[in-house]
Design a protein around this motif. Structure first.
Motif, short mmCIF file in Angstrom:
data_model
loop_
_atom_site.label_atom_id
_atom_site.label_comp_id
_atom_site.label_asym_id
_atom_site.label_seq_id
_atom_site.Cartn_x
_atom_site.Cartn_y
_atom_site.Cartn_z
N TYR A 60 30.95 51.27 0.79
CA TYR A 60 29.96 51.94 1.65
C TYR A 60 29.71 51.06 2.87
N CYS A 61 29.91 51.64 4.05
CA CYS A 61 29.71 50.89 5.30
C CYS A 61 28.24 50.96 5.71
N VAL A 62 27.65 49.80 5.94
CA VAL A 62 26.25 49.74 6.35
C VAL A 62 26.07 49.20 7.77
N GLU A 63 27.19 48.80 8.39
CA GLU A 63 27.10 48.28 9.75
C GLU A 63 28.50 48.17 10.35
N GLY A 64 28.63 48.43 11.64
CA GLY A 64 29.88 48.25 12.35
C GLY A 64 30.75 49.48 12.33
N ASP A 65 32.03 49.27 12.72
CA ASP A 65 32.96 50.38 12.80
C ASP A 65 34.37 49.90 12.54
N GLY A 66 35.23 50.85 12.19
CA GLY A 66 36.64 50.55 11.94
C GLY A 66 37.33 51.79 11.43
N GLU A 67 38.42 51.58 10.69
CA GLU A 67 39.15 52.71 10.14
C GLU A 67 39.96 52.26 8.94
N ILE A 68 40.33 53.25 8.13
CA ILE A 68 41.22 53.03 7.00
C ILE A 68 42.38 53.99 7.14
N GLU A 69 43.60 53.47 6.92
CA GLU A 69 44.80 54.31 6.98
C GLU A 69 45.51 54.21 5.64
N THR A 70 45.73 55.37 5.00
CA THR A 70 46.45 55.38 3.73
C THR A 70 47.95 55.35 3.99
N VAL A 71 48.64 54.47 3.28
CA VAL A 71 50.07 54.27 3.50
C VAL A 71 50.87 55.49 3.07
N ALA A 72 50.51 56.11 1.95
CA ALA A 72 51.30 57.21 1.39
C ALA A 72 51.47 58.38 2.36
N ASP A 73 50.41 58.70 3.12
CA ASP A 73 50.47 59.88 3.99
C ASP A 73 50.14 59.60 5.45
N GLY A 74 49.80 58.35 5.78
CA GLY A 74 49.51 57.99 7.16
C GLY A 74 48.20 58.54 7.71
N LYS A 75 47.35 59.09 6.84
CA LYS A 75 46.07 59.61 7.31
C LYS A 75 45.15 58.46 7.70
N VAL A 76 44.43 58.68 8.81
CA VAL A 76 43.50 57.68 9.31
C VAL A 76 42.09 58.26 9.23
N TYR A 77 41.19 57.48 8.64
CA TYR A 77 39.80 57.90 8.48
C TYR A 77 38.90 56.92 9.22
N PRO A 78 38.08 57.40 10.14
CA PRO A 78 37.15 56.50 10.82
C PRO A 78 36.06 56.04 9.85
N ILE A 79 35.63 54.81 10.03
CA ILE A 79 34.55 54.26 9.22
C ILE A 79 33.45 53.79 10.16
N LYS A 80 32.23 54.15 9.82
CA LYS A 80 31.06 53.70 10.57
C LYS A 80 29.89 53.66 9.60
N ASN A 81 28.76 53.17 10.07
CA ASN A 81 27.56 53.11 9.26
C ASN A 81 27.32 54.47 8.59
N GLY A 82 27.19 54.46 7.27
CA GLY A 82 26.94 55.69 6.52
C GLY A 82 28.19 56.31 5.90
N THR A 83 29.36 55.71 6.10
CA THR A 83 30.61 56.22 5.53
C THR A 83 30.90 55.54 4.20
N MET A 84 31.28 56.35 3.19
CA MET A 84 31.73 55.84 1.89
C MET A 84 33.16 56.27 1.69
N TYR A 85 33.97 55.39 1.11
CA TYR A 85 35.29 55.80 0.64
C TYR A 85 35.54 55.15 -0.72
N ALA A 86 36.35 55.84 -1.53
CA ALA A 86 36.67 55.35 -2.87
C ALA A 86 38.18 55.35 -3.04
N LEU A 87 38.71 54.25 -3.50
CA LEU A 87 40.14 54.11 -3.75
C LEU A 87 40.40 54.51 -5.20
N ASN A 88 40.25 55.80 -5.47
CA ASN A 88 40.31 56.31 -6.84
C ASN A 88 41.72 56.42 -7.39
#
Length: 129
Positions: A60-88
């Motif tokens: 869970y991002c609580v400050e700042g900005d960035g992105e995550i890119e999944t290798v399998a499909d090349g999808k890029v997801y922006p990350i900023k305060n309030g974004t959650m991601y799970a590597l399920n």
């Protein structure tokens, strides 16, 4: 009850550092909670290759900005305060810091023991103690 402060962790063996990140480890396997709990700083303008083959992680991002890119499909997801991601699915990915450092709150299962750092494949080893 377990109570810890960030000031108690910074500069100790519970703060692991790498070129692109710093991980402050609040709860570890030895605490017996069944998960570990971390505050991670991803430095601005960096890229970290990660592939947790032995752990599931929620972030869970609580400050700042960035992105995550999944290798399998090349999808890029922006990350900023309030974004959650799970590597399920033990998703191999690139985590990139943006214009500012990102402060992330992370949970790992199984819990980390504390000394883990990424190997050349981006993997944390599964340590027993």
């Amino acid at each position: 009850m377990i109570v810890r402060t960030l000031d108690e962790i910074i500069g100790t063996e519970n703060e692991m550092k790498a070129e692109t990140w710093s991980s402050r480890r609040f709860l570890l396997k030895k605490d017996g909670m069944g998960f570990s709990f971390h505050e991670t700083i991803i430095y601005a303008g960096t890229e970290t290759h990660i592939h947790y083959q032995n752990h599931l992680e929620a972030v869970y991002c609580v400050e700042g900005d960035g992105e995550i890119e999944t290798v399998a499909d090349g999808k890029v997801y922006p990350i900023k305060n309030g974004t959650m991601y799970a590597l399920n699915d033990n998703d191999e990915h690139y985590l990139r810091g943006g214009k500012t450092d990102m402060r992330l709150i992370c949970v790992f299962n199984p819990p980390l023991v504390g000394s883990e750092t990424h190997d050349e494949e981006g993997v944390y080893p599964l340590l027993e103690a």
